[in-house]
Design a protein around this motif. Sequence first.
Motif, PDB file in Angstrom:
ATOM      1  N   SER A 118      35.543  32.015  22.997  1.00 57.56           N
ATOM      2  CA  SER A 118      34.911  31.882  21.692  1.00 57.56           C
ATOM      3  C   SER A 118      34.440  33.229  21.186  1.00 57.56           C
ATOM      4  CB  SER A 118      33.740  30.907  21.790  1.00 57.56           C
ATOM      5  OG  SER A 118      33.018  30.862  20.591  1.00 57.56           O
ATOM      6  N   ASP A 119      34.467  33.375  19.857  1.00 54.26           N
ATOM      7  CA  ASP A 119      33.904  34.578  19.248  1.00 54.26           C
ATOM      8  C   ASP A 119      32.394  34.516  19.230  1.00 54.26           C
ATOM      9  OD1 ASP A 119      36.395  35.620  18.748  1.00 54.26           O
ATOM     10  OD2 ASP A 119      36.550  34.690  16.762  1.00 54.26           O
ATOM     11  N   ASP A 120      31.847  33.326  19.406  1.00 56.65           N
ATOM     12  CA  ASP A 120      30.396  33.144  19.399  1.00 56.65           C
ATOM     13  C   ASP A 120      29.868  33.393  20.793  1.00 56.65           C
ATOM     14  OD1 ASP A 120      27.797  32.429  19.090  1.00 56.65           O
ATOM     15  OD2 ASP A 120      28.173  30.273  18.874  1.00 56.65           O
ATOM     16  N   THR A 121      29.284  34.533  21.061  1.00 55.65           N
ATOM     17  CA  THR A 121      28.775  34.895  22.379  1.00 55.65           C
ATOM     18  C   THR A 121      27.264  34.714  22.478  1.00 55.65           C
ATOM     19  OG1 THR A 121      28.572  37.217  21.702  1.00 55.65           O
ATOM     20  CG2 THR A 121      30.619  36.541  22.789  1.00 55.65           C
ATOM     21  N   SER A 122      26.679  34.054  21.465  1.00 51.27           N
ATOM     22  CA  SER A 122      25.241  33.806  21.504  1.00 51.27           C
ATOM     23  C   SER A 122      24.934  32.704  22.498  1.00 51.27           C
ATOM     24  CB  SER A 122      24.737  33.420  20.115  1.00 51.27           C
ATOM     25  OG  SER A 122      25.333  32.209  19.704  1.00 51.27           O
ATOM     26  N   THR A 123      23.674  32.560  22.801  1.00 47.79           N
ATOM     27  CA  THR A 123      23.260  31.496  23.702  1.00 47.79           C
ATOM     28  C   THR A 123      23.572  30.141  23.078  1.00 47.79           C
ATOM     29  OG1 THR A 123      21.472  32.875  24.542  1.00 47.79           O
ATOM     30  CG2 THR A 123      21.302  30.497  24.942  1.00 47.79           C
ATOM     31  N   ALA A 124      24.075  29.222  23.893  1.00 48.35           N
ATOM     32  CA  ALA A 124      24.390  27.885  23.382  1.00 48.35           C
ATOM     33  C   ALA A 124      23.164  27.241  22.787  1.00 48.35           C
ATOM     34  CB  ALA A 124      24.937  27.015  24.512  1.00 48.35           C
ATOM     35  N   TYR A 137      29.591  32.088  34.038  1.00 51.15           N
ATOM     36  CA  TYR A 137      29.680  31.110  32.958  1.00 51.15           C
ATOM     37  C   TYR A 137      29.786  31.822  31.611  1.00 51.15           C
ATOM     38  CZ  TYR A 137      28.393  27.143  29.963  1.00 51.15           C
ATOM     39  OH  TYR A 137      28.383  26.178  28.994  1.00 51.15           O
ATOM     40  N   GLU A 138      28.892  32.784  31.384  1.00 49.56           N
ATOM     41  CA  GLU A 138      28.895  33.512  30.115  1.00 49.56           C
ATOM     42  C   GLU A 138      30.155  34.351  29.947  1.00 49.56           C
ATOM     43  OE1 GLU A 138      26.908  33.234  27.560  1.00 49.56           O
ATOM     44  OE2 GLU A 138      25.725  31.709  28.585  1.00 49.56           O
ATOM     45  N   LYS A 139      30.665  34.907  31.040  1.00 51.82           N
ATOM     46  CA  LYS A 139      31.886  35.714  30.983  1.00 51.82           C
ATOM     47  C   LYS A 139      33.060  34.889  30.480  1.00 51.82           C
ATOM     48  CE  LYS A 139      35.214  38.030  33.991  1.00 51.82           C
ATOM     49  NZ  LYS A 139      35.530  38.416  35.403  1.00 51.82           N
ATOM     50  N   PHE A 140      33.256  33.720  31.081  1.00 49.61           N
ATOM     51  CA  PHE A 140      34.391  32.885  30.684  1.00 49.61           C
ATOM     52  C   PHE A 140      34.163  32.246  29.324  1.00 49.61           C
ATOM     53  CE2 PHE A 140      35.100  32.932  35.330  1.00 49.61           C
ATOM     54  CZ  PHE A 140      36.387  33.461  35.320  1.00 49.61           C
ATOM     55  N   GLN A 148      25.018  22.815  34.026  1.00 46.85           N
ATOM     56  CA  GLN A 148      26.302  23.489  34.253  1.00 46.85           C
ATOM     57  C   GLN A 148      26.179  25.006  34.206  1.00 46.85           C
ATOM     58  OE1 GLN A 148      28.818  21.617  31.299  1.00 46.85           O
ATOM     59  NE2 GLN A 148      29.751  20.271  32.832  1.00 46.85           N
ATOM     60  N   GLN A 149      25.174  25.500  33.507  1.00 47.32           N
ATOM     61  CA  GLN A 149      24.980  26.945  33.441  1.00 47.32           C
ATOM     62  C   GLN A 149      24.198  27.482  34.640  1.00 47.32           C
ATOM     63  OE1 GLN A 149      24.032  28.400  29.329  1.00 47.32           O
ATOM     64  NE2 GLN A 149      23.941  26.213  28.852  1.00 47.32           N
ATOM     65  N   LEU A 150      23.605  26.565  35.412  1.00 43.72           N
ATOM     66  CA  LEU A 150      22.801  26.967  36.567  1.00 43.72           C
ATOM     67  C   LEU A 150      23.521  26.773  37.897  1.00 43.72           C
ATOM     68  CD1 LEU A 150      19.372  25.342  35.568  1.00 43.72           C
ATOM     69  CD2 LEU A 150      20.061  27.735  35.272  1.00 43.72           C
ATOM     70  N   ARG A 151      24.448  25.813  37.941  1.00 41.17           N
ATOM     71  CA  ARG A 151      25.059  25.461  39.219  1.00 41.17           C
ATOM     72  C   ARG A 151      26.452  24.867  38.996  1.00 41.17           C
ATOM     73  NH1 ARG A 151      23.424  20.374  42.184  1.00 41.17           N
ATOM     74  NH2 ARG A 151      25.697  20.433  42.313  1.00 41.17           N
ATOM     75  N   PRO A 152      27.320  24.933  39.999  1.00 39.79           N
ATOM     76  CA  PRO A 152      28.660  24.350  39.868  1.00 39.79           C
ATOM     77  C   PRO A 152      28.659  22.856  40.134  1.00 39.79           C
ATOM     78  CG  PRO A 152      28.433  25.377  42.019  1.00 39.79           C
ATOM     79  CD  PRO A 152      27.140  25.655  41.272  1.00 39.79           C
ATOM     80  N   ARG A 153      29.831  22.245  39.971  1.00 41.08           N
ATOM     81  CA  ARG A 153      30.061  20.834  40.291  1.00 41.08           C
ATOM     82  C   ARG A 153      29.041  19.912  39.637  1.00 41.08           C
ATOM     83  NH1 ARG A 153      31.127  19.847  46.479  1.00 41.08           N
ATOM     84  NH2 ARG A 153      29.140  20.933  46.745  1.00 41.08           N
ATOM     85  N   THR A 154      28.950  20.055  38.318  1.00 45.79           N
ATOM     86  CA  THR A 154      28.062  19.221  37.516  1.00 45.79           C
ATOM     87  C   THR A 154      28.856  18.694  36.332  1.00 45.79           C
ATOM     88  OG1 THR A 154      26.180  20.604  38.128  1.00 45.79           O
ATOM     89  CG2 THR A 154      25.883  19.129  36.275  1.00 45.79           C
TER      90      THR A 154
END
Length: 289
Positions: A282-288, A274-277, A158-164
């Motif tokens: 969330s206040d947690d902006t670190s990598t998932a 993805y990261e922007k939204f 989902q972080q690489l491509r849409p419609r997943t």
Amino acid sequence: MEAGQSLFDCIRNETESFTKSERKVARVLLADYPAAGLQTVAELASRSAVSGQTVIRFVARLGFESYPAFQQHLIGEVKARSQTPLSRFEGQELPPGDHPAAAAFSVLEDGLRETLSRLPLAEFDRAVELLSDQKHPVVAVGGRTSQLVAHYLVLQLQQLRPRTAFVAEDAQARTRALMEMGRNTLAVVYDFRRYSESTRRFASAAAKAGATVLLITDPYLSPVAEVADIVLPVRIEFPTPFDSQAAAVALSEALVAAVTNRMDGSFADHMARYEKFRSQLSDDTSTAG
């Protein structure tokens, strides 16, 4: 036939090497596996519209000395597919001599090496091609435990491509997914012994809707293999009452790595959005993680 390889997998991989008559037998076996292989020579020959001698030559080509030997192997596969966690655990133990952690990791390492050695690379490449192509919506499903691996795959894609999308095990979620499914859809199905009947039905319905079915399963092969376009088997044996998902996770990560490489940075804009939204929610902006 190689040790540890399922009959279904062997027949599927060797189809092009069979004669025209032998391919008729192969098609019947693949279409009704394993039941067709448990019939008599005469019955299988009749269904395949070939002679009994062709059936005998066919099983000999697979490496069996006789038709009964072929059937005994098949019966062994059927038993292995239906084992309960307790029956699988009986008589198993970690390799002696090492610390339990080292012994467990040794078993897992062996499983990863065996998975790679038996991985059909052409089918892996086809899976990567489809997963990388954004014209193909991707849905992923799994059984009671394997759905965790399916969800893990989707969280990365989902972080690489849409419609997943990950589709949960409940009937309502799977019904919605089937309603929205088109001929370009790639359905990624994780299914391991004791196989999920609801997952088999979902895969069958997806195939009828025109979706491409990518199956990730054990060497004994889920019944989903009968409708799958791509089959990637992984080793699952582990000295506990439970099968290991380590090779399935490793294969999923290998797919993501190959997809990332194939996309060659074209996912950057999508990942940035993805990261922007995500940061707005969330206040947690670190990598998932």
